[in-house]
Write a protein that holds these residues in place. Structure first.
Motif, PDB file in Angstrom:
ATOM      1  N   ASP A 108       0.838  -1.202   0.000  1.00 55.79           N
ATOM      2  CA  ASP A 108       0.000   0.000   0.000  1.00 55.79           C
ATOM      3  C   ASP A 108       0.876   1.256   0.000  1.00 55.79           C
ATOM      4  OD1 ASP A 108      -2.716   1.293   0.582  1.00 55.79           O
ATOM      5  OD2 ASP A 108      -1.462   2.078   2.206  1.00 55.79           O
ATOM      6  N   TYR A 109       0.447   2.280  -0.740  1.00 52.21           N
ATOM      7  CA  TYR A 109       1.207   3.542  -0.866  1.00 52.21           C
ATOM      8  C   TYR A 109       1.524   4.141   0.506  1.00 52.21           C
ATOM      9  CZ  TYR A 109       2.154   8.440  -2.187  1.00 52.21           C
ATOM     10  OH  TYR A 109       2.709   9.683  -2.338  1.00 52.21           O
ATOM     11  N   GLU A 110       0.530   4.204   1.378  1.00 51.11           N
ATOM     12  CA  GLU A 110       0.757   4.827   2.690  1.00 51.11           C
ATOM     13  C   GLU A 110       1.700   3.984   3.550  1.00 51.11           C
ATOM     14  OE1 GLU A 110      -2.746   7.187   4.519  1.00 51.11           O
ATOM     15  OE2 GLU A 110      -3.647   5.671   3.243  1.00 51.11           O
ATOM     16  N   GLY A 158       9.433  20.361  -3.252  1.00 55.58           N
ATOM     17  CA  GLY A 158       8.945  19.457  -2.215  1.00 55.58           C
ATOM     18  C   GLY A 158       9.647  18.117  -2.169  1.00 55.58           C
ATOM     19  N   TYR A 159      10.717  17.976  -2.969  1.00 57.15           N
ATOM     20  CA  TYR A 159      11.529  16.754  -2.862  1.00 57.15           C
ATOM     21  C   TYR A 159      12.943  17.103  -2.383  1.00 57.15           C
ATOM     22  CZ  TYR A 159       7.784  14.322  -5.303  1.00 57.15           C
ATOM     23  OH  TYR A 159       6.571  13.784  -5.643  1.00 57.15           O
ATOM     24  N   GLY A 160      13.068  18.293  -1.755  1.00 57.23           N
ATOM     25  CA  GLY A 160      14.359  18.699  -1.186  1.00 57.23           C
ATOM     26  C   GLY A 160      14.259  18.676   0.326  1.00 57.23           C
ATOM     27  N   ALA A 191       6.777  21.833   2.844  1.00 62.75           N
ATOM     28  CA  ALA A 191       6.001  21.063   3.821  1.00 62.75           C
ATOM     29  C   ALA A 191       5.291  19.895   3.123  1.00 62.75           C
ATOM     30  CB  ALA A 191       4.993  21.964   4.513  1.00 62.75           C
ATOM     31  N   HIS A 192       6.066  19.115   2.389  1.00 60.97           N
ATOM     32  CA  HIS A 192       5.522  17.956   1.653  1.00 60.97           C
ATOM     33  C   HIS A 192       5.589  16.708   2.513  1.00 60.97           C
ATOM     34  CE1 HIS A 192       5.665  15.740  -2.534  1.00 60.97           C
ATOM     35  NE2 HIS A 192       4.476  15.687  -1.992  1.00 60.97           N
ATOM     36  N   GLU A 193       6.570  16.670   3.421  1.00 65.06           N
ATOM     37  CA  GLU A 193       6.795  15.495   4.277  1.00 65.06           C
ATOM     38  C   GLU A 193       7.756  15.972   5.373  1.00 65.06           C
ATOM     39  OE1 GLU A 193       6.291  12.893   5.900  1.00 65.06           O
ATOM     40  OE2 GLU A 193       6.198  11.327   4.371  1.00 65.06           O
ATOM     41  N   ASP A 259      -7.353  16.480   2.590  1.00 69.13           N
ATOM     42  CA  ASP A 259      -8.301  15.355   2.644  1.00 69.13           C
ATOM     43  C   ASP A 259      -8.042  14.346   1.521  1.00 69.13           C
ATOM     44  OD1 ASP A 259      -9.350  16.851   4.703  1.00 69.13           O
ATOM     45  OD2 ASP A 259     -11.106  17.549   3.607  1.00 69.13           O
ATOM     46  N   GLU A 260      -6.763  14.011   1.311  1.00 67.87           N
ATOM     47  CA  GLU A 260      -6.475  13.035   0.253  1.00 67.87           C
ATOM     48  C   GLU A 260      -6.857  11.620   0.696  1.00 67.87           C
ATOM     49  OE1 GLU A 260      -2.467  12.990  -1.320  1.00 67.87           O
ATOM     50  OE2 GLU A 260      -2.923  11.365  -2.704  1.00 67.87           O
ATOM     51  N   PHE A 261      -6.205  11.128   1.757  1.00 65.67           N
ATOM     52  CA  PHE A 261      -6.506   9.760   2.201  1.00 65.67           C
ATOM     53  C   PHE A 261      -7.454   9.732   3.402  1.00 65.67           C
ATOM     54  CE2 PHE A 261      -2.081   9.462   0.428  1.00 65.67           C
ATOM     55  CZ  PHE A 261      -2.473   8.907  -0.779  1.00 65.67           C
ATOM     56  N   GLY A 335       5.598   9.376  -7.662  1.00 63.10           N
ATOM     57  CA  GLY A 335       5.100   8.343  -6.756  1.00 63.10           C
ATOM     58  C   GLY A 335       3.635   7.996  -6.908  1.00 63.10           C
ATOM     59  N   SER A 336       2.781   9.026  -7.015  1.00 61.32           N
ATOM     60  CA  SER A 336       1.354   8.713  -6.931  1.00 61.32           C
ATOM     61  C   SER A 336       0.574   8.989  -8.216  1.00 61.32           C
ATOM     62  CB  SER A 336       0.710   9.465  -5.763  1.00 61.32           C
ATOM     63  OG  SER A 336       0.668  10.842  -6.030  1.00 61.32           O
ATOM     64  N   CYS A 337       1.217   9.627  -9.201  1.00 59.21           N
ATOM     65  CA  CYS A 337       0.566   9.772 -10.505  1.00 59.21           C
ATOM     66  C   CYS A 337       1.598  10.107 -11.572  1.00 59.21           C
ATOM     67  CB  CYS A 337      -0.524  10.843 -10.483  1.00 59.21           C
ATOM     68  SG  CYS A 337      -1.454  10.836 -12.037  1.00 59.21           S
TER      69      CYS A 337
HETATM   70  O1  NIG Z   1       0.108  14.987  -4.480  1.00 53.94           O
HETATM   71  N1  NIG Z   1       0.150  13.809  -1.729  1.00 53.94           N
HETATM   72  C1  NIG Z   1       1.296  14.266  -1.633  1.00 53.94           C
HETATM   73  N2  NIG Z   1       2.143  14.439  -2.631  1.00 53.94           N
HETATM   74  C2  NIG Z   1       2.063  13.853  -3.900  1.00 53.94           C
HETATM   75  C3  NIG Z   1       2.692  12.512  -3.930  1.00 53.94           C
HETATM   76  C4  NIG Z   1       4.133  12.619  -4.020  1.00 53.94           C
HETATM   77  C5  NIG Z   1       4.885  11.335  -4.116  1.00 53.94           C
HETATM   78  O2  NIG Z   1       4.409  10.219  -3.862  1.00 53.94           O
HETATM   79  O3  NIG Z   1       6.054  11.496  -4.455  1.00 53.94           O
HETATM   80  C6  NIG Z   1       0.642  13.884  -4.361  1.00 53.94           C
HETATM   81  O4  NIG Z   1       0.033  12.851  -4.639  1.00 53.94           O
END
Ligand code: NIG
Ligand code: FE
Length: 424
Positions: A108-110, A158-160, A191-193, A259-261, A335-337
């Motif tokens: 699972d992605y999460e 957001g990947y730095g 503030a991506h992670e 409210d993504e997941f 990662g997700s799309c």
């Molecule tokens: O919008 N949800 C957070 N960020 C990205 C996913 C980024 C990744 O998996 O690298 C998104 O889906």
């Protein structure tokens, strides 16, 4: 009475000129279903701006070709505004094919993210990458977007997740945008992670962003917007509020991954903060659908992400029926799309999220532009606006949504220039 306008590009005999003429604000309700089509239309531009639209039969009386102008007879093909992709993440290095394979095997992605993969996997590679390699990845994906009709694109960092790498990524986008056909809007997504060095200390990471990184991004004018991933296991609504309020005080427009997941109060916070847009919304509650619908915050849906992750699609019909201003975007990211195609997003919005074809076209043009604060320049074909258009090998606009994954695009025009000539 009929004074002529000078033009260096004239397109004639357009079967359907989809102008999207109307308010520069995001459209909702009945207005989101009106494409303002001119049949047997023509359009003229000068120096990158639209100067006239009307019937082909009136073009000769109204338009004066400038010397060296280009005139094209489209023989009944259709023209639409270029797409506005208001949510993408193309500033990264490396791939995530290994994780994709793990997901294909049932992971699972999460769970992958919680185990230190996911975004942090791309962060590791991006921190090690040179500006040149980040730029070559960016150029590759922006070029694909352009070929698929995207003429305006928002790009997020957001990947730095540290000062040096975030600046390297945003400087790369800024430098490229000065001499690149598409219009690029830049969003700081520090503030991506929570990065590894701040593991279990998200509040201290937010402090670092507010005190050290945001002021530097501002001073160097590296971003137009600030975004945060408000999600269970990432940043809470309380942290998001503190962060985005600080960003607003510094003069940034704000937007949110919300409210993504899980419904963690993201969409509701976006409304409170008058964010330009709240994005994803796979898990938005009915109460917050009503709240966002009553606000000016654009609900940006990313159906490709739901498809790529095997999650339920976002509640497009419910948002549209509630009267929300809805945009669609690709969320292109490793990662997700992993998909750059706005025409495919239109197809998914129609086939999976309950949009009519007209609502999906609106969501991919004017409403995307409004979500970027560019509704007065982008997303419609009206005199004064930028001459960004798509020529389709179609005689009916409904074909845009109908042809799944394969867009019938003949050519794309950015600022009055045909890309087929540009890339000759
Ligand atoms: O919008 N949800 C957070 N960020 C990205 C996913 C980024 C990744 O998996 O690298 C998104 O889906
Ligand atoms: Fe995203």
């Amino acid at each position: 009475m009929n004074s002529k306008v000078r033009a260096d590009l004239i397109l004639k005999d357009i079967g359907e000129l989809v102008t999207m003429a109307g308010s520069p604000a995001a459209r909702r309700g009945e207005a989101a279903r009106e494409l303002s089509i001119i049949r047997n239309g023509a359009i003229a531009s000068f120096d990158g701006r639209i100067v006239w639209t009307g019937k082909t039969s009136d073009a000769a009386d109204r338009v004066e070709p400038a010397s060296g102008s280009l005139e094209i007879d489209l023989a009944g093909k259709i023209v639409t505004p270029g797409f506005v992709d208001s949510h993408t993440h193309p500033l990264y290095a490396g791939t995530r094919q290994v994780e994709f394979a793990l997901r294909a095997g049932g992971a699972d992605y999460e769970e992958i993210s919680a185990a230190g993969g996911g975004i942090l996997n791309s962060v590791k590679r991006t921190r090690q990458a040179t500006a040149e390699s980040i730029e070559s990845t960016l150029v590759k994906h922006l070029t694909t977007m352009l070929l698929y009709g995207t003429t305006t694109v928002e790009v997020k960092s957001g990947y730095g997740l540290d000062l040096e790498t975030e600046i390297r990524c945003l400087e790369t986008a800024s430098r490229l945008s000065e001499n690149w056909p598409q219009t690029i809007a830049r969003t700081f997504l520090g503030a991506h992670e929570v990065p590894l060095e701040y593991r279990h200390r998200p509040d201290e990471y937010i402090d670092y962003l507010i005190e050290t990184v945001l002021p530097e991004i501002k001073n160097r004018e590296l971003a137009d917007f600030v975004d945060i991933f408000c999600e269970k296991g990432v940043f809470t609504a309380v942290q998001s509020e503190r962060y985005l309020k600080a960003a607003k005080r510094m003069g940034f427009g704000v937007r949110m991954h919300a409210d993504e997941f899980h419904d963690t109060g993201g969409a509701s916070l976006a409304v409170d903060l008058e964010a330009l847009s709240a994005d994803h919304l796979l898990s938005i509650s009915d109460a917050n659908i009503a709240r966002i619908a009553a606000s000016d915050t654009v609900a940006t849906l990313l159906p490709g992400t739901a498809l790529f992750l095997g999650k339920p699609f976002p509640p497009g019909r419910k948002l549209l029926d509630a009267g929300a201003a809805v945009a669609i975007a690709t969320d292109f990211n490793p990662g997700s799309c992993f998909c750059e195609s706005m025409p495919f997003m239109i197809n998914l919005a129609v086939c999976q999220c309950g949009f009519t074809i007209e609502e999906a076209v609106t969501a991919a043009t004017v409403n995307g532009a409004a979500a970027l604060g560019m509704g007065d320049r982008k997303g419609a074909l009206v005199p004064g606006m930028d001459a960004d258009m798509i020529i389709w090998d179609l005689d009916d606009y409904r074909g845009i949504a109908y042809h799944m994954a394969i867009p019938d695009i003949d050519d794309v025009i950015v600022a009055g220039q045909l890309i087929s000539i540009m890339f000759e």
